[in-house]
Design an enzyme around this catalytic site. Structure first.
Site: not given
Ligand code: ADP
Length: 209
Positions: A155, A13, A166, A88, A122
């Site tokens: 990360r 994404k 996750r 989410r 990653r």
């Molecule tokens: P991913 O690689 O899992 O798509 P993101 O960078 O989008 O990772 O998100 C990393 C973390 O930030 C999530 O695991 C969560 O802890 C937090 N987070 C991001 N967006 C949301 C959301 N919409 N609601 C709740 N927590 C979120």
């Protein structure tokens, strides 16, 4: 055009959003990036969410929804935006529906095995968020960013324990959004397995149609 990117962690994404942003000339709003920048800058929000992000759990809906509401209220969103990582949960999707009209939801489809491969390989440039993969998209010099030369990092939530968690969270909390948006007829399914440029082509074609 207001676009939501949906799909499991590691589906690409963030990578796709960076490409799509150039094509559409609208801001890329990543809730994960906003949380990580708050953590890096040691803000109150950052302190509150640091442990949650490291474990791979979700930040509480109230916190996330208010943060997004504030961000969507900024001037640069007037001609549209790409939302990445939000909503989410069903509750977040309902809150977003009250804030704005969403034109398209792009659902990235990728199996678990591929997700684990991508996330565990990653690496990131901390200052720009530029994304690499140790096998499929390595930097010119191993361990360092091509542009700034800074050391790449992994990360915390890309470590094996957190990746498994996750994926569970995605299945339980986020996957139901596919049905939610399908019911509204706004979902575009995209195979996330090909290379980023191929995925971009598919997304642009689908958005035109
Ligand atoms: P991913 O690689 O899992 O798509 P993101 O960078 O989008 O990772 O998100 C990393 C973390 O930030 C999530 O695991 C969560 O802890 C937090 N987070 C991001 N967006 C949301 C959301 N919409 N609601 C709740 N927590 C979120």
């Amino acid at each position: 055009m207001n676009i939501v990117l949906l799909g499991p962690p590691g589906a690409g994404k963030g990578t796709l959003a960076a490409l799509l942003k150039k094509e559409l000339d609208v801001p890329h709003i990543s809730t994960g990036d906003i949380f990580r920048s708050n953590i890096k800058n040691g803000t109150e929000l950052g302190k509150k969410v640091q442990g949650i992000l490291a474990s791979g759990s979700l930040v509480p809906d109230e916190v996330t929804i208010e943060m997004v509401r504030a961000r969507l209220g900024e001037d640069d969103t007037a001609s549209g935006y790409i939302l990445d990582g939000f909503p989410r949960t069903i509750r977040q999707a309902e809150a977003l529906d009250e804030m704005d009209e969403i034109d398209a939801v792009i659902n990235f489809v990728l199996d678990d095995e591929e997700v684990v491969k991508r996330l565990s390989g990653r690496r990131l440039a901390p200052s720009t968020g530029r994304i690499y993969h140790i096998i499929t998209n390595p930097p010119k010099k191993e361990g360092f960013d091509d542009e700034t030369g800074e050391p790449l990092i992994q990360r915390d939530d890309d470590k094996p324990e957190a990746i498994r968690h996750r994926l569970d969270v995605y299945r339980e909390e986020t996957a139901p959004l596919i049905g939610y948006y399908r019911g509204k007829g706004r979902i575009i399914d995209i195979d996330a397995a090909p290379a980023p440029e191929e995925v971009l082509k598919a997304v642009l074609a689908a958005l035109k149609a």
